[in-house]
Every structure is written in structure tokens, then in C-alpha cells.
Enzyme design. Structure first.
Site, PDB file in Angstrom:
ATOM      1  N   LYS A 243       0.851  -1.191   0.000  1.00  0.00           N
ATOM      2  CA  LYS A 243       0.000   0.000   0.000  1.00  0.00           C
ATOM      3  C   LYS A 243       0.885   1.239   0.000  1.00  0.00           C
ATOM      4  O   LYS A 243       2.001   1.159   0.521  1.00  0.00           O
ATOM      5  CB  LYS A 243      -0.949   0.040   1.189  1.00  0.00           C
TER       6      LYS A 243
ATOM      7  N   TYR B 255      -4.495   4.222   6.159  1.00  0.00           N
ATOM      8  CA  TYR B 255      -5.037   3.267   7.144  1.00  0.00           C
ATOM      9  C   TYR B 255      -6.384   3.741   7.681  1.00  0.00           C
ATOM     10  O   TYR B 255      -7.272   2.930   7.952  1.00  0.00           O
ATOM     11  CB  TYR B 255      -4.047   3.072   8.306  1.00  0.00           C
TER      12      TYR B 255
END
Ligand code: NAD
Length: 327
Positions: free
Chosen positions: A93, A178
Site C-alpha cells: 500500500k 489506514y
């Protein structure tokens, strides 16, 4: 493993405890790292490549998948090359720098007949999964609000994380993602609008296009809302809070390497403490080779949704306006 840096090394260490996935090869531009990894992880020299030679993995039957753990700005081109070599792609990510790049990666993997997974390790974390289970079972009632606080104080101003070309932005790409991803799996909904505000205390360290701090808000179809903070200028920020009509859940730390801790209106969460990367790699093995369906998706389409939200947050910062979304 491709890109033998900090996170790649953490994953490699954790894979020593995997029962399904096995580290069999390495790709690096630094010859010394390749010999070190051969010694540390028992990788055969014939499975080691550099960035000029790695297309040859096409002819290596030992390798099923390549895990890309290079800086964000390199993920797109590397994923396309791995797909072209006929191997499954696992990517860190943020999967790409924007949703257009992300969609190209999804399309390239589909065309090549390989799978594309993203290192969303929290999707396998037991405390996280318990809150998701409670929410799905209706134990929290109708969901009303999510709060995600994600940040740390970043050091070395010369690192790639503060370089727009390699990072794609600043804290939002790296750590704010996140809260974005968490808002989605905690509420179980996709945002339909975004508002966002940026603040910067150090324009020398955080240059144009590299965000230091962004606060952002989401609205969801049910009427629930989210309020989040992403920053490179504060420590001790790793906290989720989910509120419903009948109950609540709070996690701190919520997305760090753990142990993850949390409590709900029913008391402390006491799920097992896991090494996230070990569990993730075994689960990925089952997804890639046996078609297992994870509770929360970890594929390229899931990552494109996060990238569309990131694009919308940056657009909202720039225009000062509410940005509508349809995911
Ligand atoms: P890092 O700087 O420690 O490692 C990056 C590696 O890429 C290095 O080995 C470096 O040599 C290599 N590299 C190859 N080409 C490069 C180039 N042109 N410029 C710079 N480096 C190059 O970074 P990291 O912390 O390991 O992060 C790598 C990726 O992993 C990022 O996308 C990051 O977001 C992600 N990450 C994910 C987690 C997680 O918990 N899922 C944690 C940390 C990092």
C-alpha cells in the site's frame, strides 16, 4: 520479494514462520543485499534477480508470485512487468499513486490472467476481525460514526517518503490510508462524499505536493459520517473509534504492527496476538493458490477504491469543496 528495504525485510523475517507461503527468491538492485538474503533466508542464487533481469522470472517455476515492497511511485510499472512475466502480483500500500494507475494495474493483471493482492495486513488481524464480526452481527446497532487517527513524526527530510515523485504525496499516501481503509472496513460502507483540510507547519520539509497534515471527513449512504486525521507531525496517533446506536468499539493501537489492543461496550477485546505479516502471507497463499475468499477483500479493486478516495481528498483540499464519490 522485490525491493529488499525495511518492510521487505520485515515480511521476509515473518515468512520464516509461515506454513503455506515460502520465500523462494529476491529482486534487488544491490548485489550485496541478494547475497545477504541468500545467507539469511536460504534463497538459492538461481532465484535472485536485479531490476534489469527480473523479467526472466517468467521461466522460473519456483516463483508463483512477486511481492513488491519498493517506494509507492514504482509499484505501477513493476506490477505491470510482473504480470507480463505471468506471475501473481502482491503489492504494498498505497498500491499506486492515483486511481488511474491503480485501475491500469487491475486491468493488466486481469489481461495476464494473474491475481493482484495488496498488503492490507489489518484485514487478517483478529481484534479487527472481531469488531467487524460484531458490527455485522448487529451488536453495535446502526453505525453512526467512525474516527481514525493515524500519524507519526517523520525524520530524515531526504527520504523517499518526502519525495513527491516516489511517494505520490505525503502522510495521506503512507499512513492516512489506514484511516481511509479502516473507515470502510469498520463501517462496512463506501463514502459518498469527502471534505478535507490541509495544514502545514514546515513548508521546507514538506514541499509542494507533500502533505504534512490532512484532516478529512466522509459521509456514507446510511447517514453515518467519519472524521479522520493523517499526519507526519505527531506521534502516538494510532486510534480507531466506531460508534453505533447500541454500542461502540475502540482500538489503540489500531493499525501498527501490534499488539493491537481494543475494547468495546462489552469489555476488553482479548483475541490472539499475531505477527500480521506471517498471517497475511499464509492467507495470501490460500487466496492465490486455492481461491479462498477473505472476510475483507485484499484485491486490486479494493485498493482502487482507496485510491479514488485519496484522489477525492486531495481534490477537496485543493478546491475547499465537498467532493462527491461513487465507488
Ligand atoms: P524502504 O525505503 O525501507 O525500502 C524500499 C526499498 O526499495 C529499498 O530496498 C530500496 O533500495 C528499494 N528501491 C528500489 N528502487 C528504488 C528507487 N528508485 N528509489 C528508492 N528506493 C528504491 O521503504 P519501506 O518502508 O520498506 O516501504 C516500501 C513500501 O512498503 C512502501 O510502498 C510502503 O508504503 C510500504 N510499507 C508498508 C507497510 C505495511 O505495514 N503494510 C509498512 C512499511 C512500508
Amino acid at each position: 520479494m522485490m525491493g529488499l528495504g525495511g518492510y521487505g525485510t520485515r515480511v521476509a523475517g515473518a515468512m520464516q514462520y509461515c506454513t503455506k507461503a515460502k520465500l523462494v527468491g529476491a529482486i534487488s538492485g544491490t548485489p550485496k543485499k541478494l547475497t545477504d538474503w541468500q545467507d539469511s533466508f536460504g534463497i538459492p542464487a538461481k532465484n535472485c534477480y536485479n531490476y534489469q533481469t527480473y523479467h526472466q522470472i517468467k521461466n522460473n517455476p519456483d516463483i508463483d508470485a512477486v511481492y513488491i515492497t519498493t517506494p509507492n511511485g514504482l509499484h505501477h510499472d513493476m506490477a505491470l512487468a510482473v504480470a507480463k512475466a505471468g506471475k501473481h502480483v502482491i503489492c504494498e500500500k498505497p498500491m499506486a499513486l492515483n486511481a488511474v494507475q491503480g485501475q491500469e494495474m487491475v486491468d493488466a493483471c486481469k489481461a495476464a490472467g494473474v491475481k493482484l493482492l495488496v498488503g492490507y495486513r489489518m484485514h487478517f488481524e483478529p481484534h479487527t476481525l472481531e469488531v467487524i464480526r460484531m458490527r455485522k452481527a448487529g451488536e453495535l446497532g446502526k453505525i453512526l460514526f467512525f474516527r481514525g487517527l493515524c500519524g507519526f513524526k517523520i525524520g530524515d527530510p531526504k527520504q523517499w517518503r518526502l519525495n513527491k515523485e516516489l511517494a505520490g504525496g505525503g502522510s495521506l499516501m503512507d499512513i492516512g490510508i489506514y484511516a481511509i481503509n479502516g473507515a470502510r472496513y469498520m463501517t462496512g460502507e463506501e463514502p459518498i462524499w469527502v471534505t478535507a483540510q490541509e495544514t502545514k507547519t514546515d513548508p521546507v520539509k514538506f514541499k509542494e505536493g507533500v502533505d504534512e497534515t490532512i484532516q478529512f471527513q466522509f459521509g456514507f449512504p446510511s447517514g453515518a459520517t467519519a472524521s479522520c486525521l493523517s499526519t507526519y507531525n505527531q506521534n502516538n496517533l494510532d486510534k480507531f473509534f466506531l460508534n453505533g446506536e447500541k454500542g461502540w468499539a475502540e482500538m489503540q493501537p489500531s493499525t501498527g504492527y501490534g499488539p493491537i489492543k481494543g475494547r468495546t461496550h462489552k469489555g476488553e477485546l482479548n483475541q490472539p496476538v499475531t505477527t500480521h505479516q506471517t498471517v497475511q502471507m499464509d492467507e495470501f497463499s490460500d487466496i492465490l493458490l486455492n481461491g479462498k475468499q477473505p472476510v475483507v477483500p485484499v484485491d486490486g479493486n479494493e485498493a482502487v477504491k482507496d485510491l479514488k478516495i485519496i484522489d477525492a481528498i486531495y481534490a477537496a483540499v485543493k478546491t475547499g469543496k465537498k467532493v462527491e464519490l461513487s465507488l
